[in-house]
Design a protein around this motif. Structure first.
Motif, mmCIF file in Angstrom:
data_model
loop_
_atom_site.group_PDB
_atom_site.id
_atom_site.type_symbol
_atom_site.label_atom_id
_atom_site.label_comp_id
_atom_site.label_asym_id
_atom_site.label_seq_id
_atom_site.Cartn_x
_atom_site.Cartn_y
_atom_site.Cartn_z
ATOM 1 N N ARG A 315 0.844 -1.203 0.000
ATOM 2 C CA ARG A 315 0.000 0.000 0.000
ATOM 3 C C ARG A 315 0.875 1.247 0.000
ATOM 4 O O ARG A 315 0.618 2.205 -0.713
ATOM 5 N N GLU A 318 2.275 1.588 -3.335
ATOM 6 C CA GLU A 318 1.261 2.082 -4.271
ATOM 7 C C GLU A 318 1.048 3.577 -4.094
ATOM 8 O O GLU A 318 0.917 4.324 -5.071
ATOM 9 N N ARG A 319 1.045 4.003 -2.822
ATOM 10 C CA ARG A 319 0.835 5.418 -2.549
ATOM 11 C C ARG A 319 1.972 6.234 -3.174
ATOM 12 O O ARG A 319 1.746 7.241 -3.827
ATOM 13 N N GLU A 321 3.819 5.276 -5.609
ATOM 14 C CA GLU A 321 3.676 5.147 -7.071
ATOM 15 C C GLU A 321 2.679 6.178 -7.589
ATOM 16 O O GLU A 321 2.949 6.888 -8.559
ATOM 17 N N SER A 322 1.507 6.253 -6.903
ATOM 18 C CA SER A 322 0.475 7.164 -7.391
ATOM 19 C C SER A 322 0.932 8.614 -7.241
ATOM 20 O O SER A 322 0.623 9.457 -8.071
ATOM 21 N N ARG A 323 1.717 8.869 -6.165
ATOM 22 C CA ARG A 323 2.222 10.233 -5.996
ATOM 23 C C ARG A 323 3.140 10.579 -7.166
ATOM 24 O O ARG A 323 3.064 11.662 -7.740
ATOM 25 N N ARG A 324 3.995 9.574 -7.522
ATOM 26 C CA ARG A 324 4.890 9.790 -8.655
ATOM 27 C C ARG A 324 4.099 10.059 -9.932
ATOM 28 O O ARG A 324 4.398 10.979 -10.684
ATOM 29 N N ALA A 325 3.047 9.202 -10.121
ATOM 30 C CA ALA A 325 2.228 9.324 -11.329
ATOM 31 C C ALA A 325 1.571 10.706 -11.373
ATOM 32 O O ALA A 325 1.513 11.354 -12.426
ATOM 33 N N LEU A 326 1.101 11.171 -10.205
ATOM 34 C CA LEU A 326 0.438 12.463 -10.104
ATOM 35 C C LEU A 326 1.397 13.576 -10.503
ATOM 36 O O LEU A 326 1.058 14.483 -11.258
#
Ligand code: ADP
Length: 618
Positions: A315, A318-319, A321-326
């Motif tokens: 998790r 993933e968090r 990862e999503s921050r990077r994606a953002l």
């Protein structure tokens, strides 16, 4: 990539499951061994206690027949078997001792094995008179040893342990042939009773493998293993179990507990009996299963904890990862906005460029339009030239006539009449001057010169220029002109429009029987409205569509250019007005029809561009 990772995870999970299974199985095996050991040692302890009990029970009576062989009454009874008294005495004595020692029976046999005296002398199944020479214990005792035997009583059918001793004529010497045998029978049923409480099967097995004591009813007088022929014959000979046929135990536990067989055994007694205990396998399995279950539980909890930790880590990943994606998306957005802004700036520049071009074009158009207006004017002048020539010729001829007359009158000495003619000459030349003045003004090139235009005067001037045209066409003009109607605009251009419309009207009525033209000027809804109506054929629908288009004409070449209405419309629009046309034929009673052109101009001038030309069919 993701797929490969999943594969590895699955392989890991399978491996972990196998490892967990192996671990649980190992725990089960170890626990089983441990439980087996525990049970084995417990069983051995229990067997030891039982064996000690049994041996002490048996040993307690070991010396009883030996002691009795010294009893004088015993010796006496054997030496005088015919003496009823001595037998009776002995019976009494044996009975007392039997009761006191708590044995089943005490009895005395002669050298043939016949029972002479017994403690149960007065019972129905008394041993007295019975022969026990076939019993091993008799034979052993008669051979000079102590005899031991376990069997079912021949007389009573009750099982018992028999101890026998030889009786000698001189007991103290104990040599030579015995004169008889004395035996004690001990019941083990009470001892057997104590086994009832044991959960596991217990069995006392004789040397030939026959169970004679057990807490399992079905096992008694059954063999542990099938008996061979010799053993069966032996049993039949000694009538050990009263002639019962001995079958093997059907429900003997077979499953071996790890480390030992289905039972724990211990040899006991002089007859080398086997004391056997069959520990319950279920208990071993239960203990092992509990241990395995606990292990499974521990592994399960560990696996769950690991999974929870893994899940948590994932998790967090993933968090991140999503921050990077953002962040990436934000950067991308910024980049695109930059790109778009650049594009927009470019487009803006382009637009600005186009706008400048447009302005230039518009400027060019305006110039061209001015040129066109001028050209239209000149064309119109050319067309009007003949009429104007005629218009100027008339006063010129009149001037010549008046001048000739004046000369004549002066010659006759009539100066008054000459003066009158000179006055006429002056008037005619003034009229010519007026016509030429109009033409000069009309031909001049104007540049959107805005001033106050008196529409009534403009109509009068236009009509004056066309005076000769009207006469030539034989057309009549009627007017209805309101006074003092002022609009903003250019006088010459306004006249250009009016002359154009009047000339079209004249062309329209040419060759028709009535040849009427009507011009009106009125105020309508705050506008100044000029209507020029003719009695001509009107405007056909197909012509109406193209009426205001440049170079559209229905007239023969040389007569029309098709520019008149196009130029007029643009002049009126430039004055913030509207030029429209309609047919007069419909909806007006008593009228013969014809076209009507309407010039609508604002009374209060505001200069702006507006699309005003249109055709309306009345
Ligand atoms: P031109 O007079 O040179 O033909 P215009 O633009 O003034 O050019 O007129 C265009 C056409 O409109 C004319 O050819 C004619 O067919 C039609 N038209 C103009 N005025 C009238 C009218 N009063 N009655 C009928 N038709 C007309």
């Amino acid at each position: 990539m993701r797929f490969a990772k999943q594969k590895v995870l699955i392989a890991l999970a399978v491996f972990a499951a196998i490892a967990a299974g192996l671990l649980i199985w190992t725990v089960y095996l170890v626990a089983r061994d441990r439980a087996s050991d525990d049970i084995r040692s417990a069983a051995e302890r229990q067997l030891h206690i039982i064996a000690v009990d049994l041996e002490s029970l048996l040993e307690r009576y070991e010396t009883l027949p030996f002691t009795l062989s010294f009893h004088p009454e015993v010796v006496k009874a054997l030496q005088h078997p015919g003496s009823a008294q001595s037998l009776a005495d002995l019976n009494g004595t044996l009975e007392v001792i039997q009761r006191q020692a708590k044995v089943s029976a005490i009895y005395l046999m002669n050298r043939d094995g016949d029972t002479l005296a017994a403690s149960n002398w007065n019972e129905p199944l008394t041993f007295i008179g019975r022969n026990f020479a076939f019993r091993p214990y008799f034979q052993d005792a008669f051979a000079g040893q102590s005899g031991h035997f376990y069997g079912i009583g021949n007389a009573t059918s009750e099982p018992g342990y028999f101890i026998a001793q030889p009786v000698y004529a001189t007991p103290a010497v104990r040599s030579g042939e015995p004169i008889g045998v004395i035996a004690v029978k001990i019941s083990l049923s009470e001892f057997e009773q104590t086994w009832r409480s044991s959960e596991d099967p217990l069995a006392l097995v004789d040397r030939s493998g026959v169970v004679f004591l057990s807490n399992r009813e079905a096992w008694r007088y059954h063999s542990i293993a099938p008996l061979d022929k010799a053993a069966q014959d032996d049993l039949a000979g000694t009538r050990q179990y009263a002639g019962k046929s001995i079958a093997p135990i059907s429900s003997l536990p077979k499953t071996a507990v790890a480390g030992f067989g289905p039972h724990v055994g211990k040899q006991v007694g002089r007859l080398r009996w086997q004391l056997m205990l069959f520990p319950s396998m279920a208990r071993v399995h239960r203990a092992a299963s509990y241990a395995a279950l606990s292990a499974a539980l521990v592994i399960g909890i560990a696996a769950l904890s690991l999974m929870a930790i893994h899940q948590r880590r994932r998790r967090i990943e993933e968090r991140l990862e999503s921050r990077r994606a953002l962040q990436q998306a934000a950067e991308e957005l910024e980049r695109r906005i930059g790109q778009r802004t650049a594009e927009l700036l470019e487009a803006n520049r382009d637009l600005e460029h186009k706008f400048t071009k447009l302005q230039e074009t518009e400027h060019l158009l305006r110039n061209t339009q001015d040129e066109l207006v001028q050209a239209g004017k000149l064309a119109m002048l050319g067309q009007m030239a003949a009429g104007i020539t005629h218009e100027l010729n008339q006063p010129l001829a009149a001037i010549r006539a008046f001048a000739d007359n004046a000369v004549t009158f002066l010659g006759r000495g009539q100066p008054d009449r000459a003066q009158d003619n000179l006055g006429q000459i002056s008037a005619a030349s003034a009229r010519m001057g007026a016509i030429i003045g109009q033409l000069k003004g009309f031909a001049r090139k104007t540049h959107d010169h805005v001033s106050r235009v008196d529409l009534g005067s403009a109509i009068a001037a236009s009509v004056m220029l066309l005076n000769n045209e009207f006469k030539r066409h034989g057309a009549s003009l009627s007017t209805d002109i309101a006074e003092n109607i002022i609009v903003a605009g250019d006088m010459v251009r306004t006249e250009q429009v009016l002359i154009n419309l009047l000339r079209n009207a004249l062309d329209a009525v040419d060759g028709t029987p009535r040849r009427e033209i009507f011009v009106s000027l009125r105020r309508e809804d705050g506008d100044a409205v000029v209507r020029i109506r003719d009695s001509g054929p009107g405007i056909p629908a197909e012509v109406a569509e193209h009426l205001f288009e440049p170079f559209f004409t229905t007239k023969p070449s040389g007569k029309g250019l098709g520019l008149g209405l196009a130029i007029s419309s643009s002049i009126v629009q430039a004055m913030n007005g509207q030029l429209s046309a309609q047919n007069w034929s419909d909806g007006h009673q008593g009228s013969e029809g014809g076209a009507e052109f309407i010039v609508r101009l604002p009374l209060q001038p505001t200069i702006s561009q507006q699309d005003g030309s249109q055709f309306v069919s009345a």
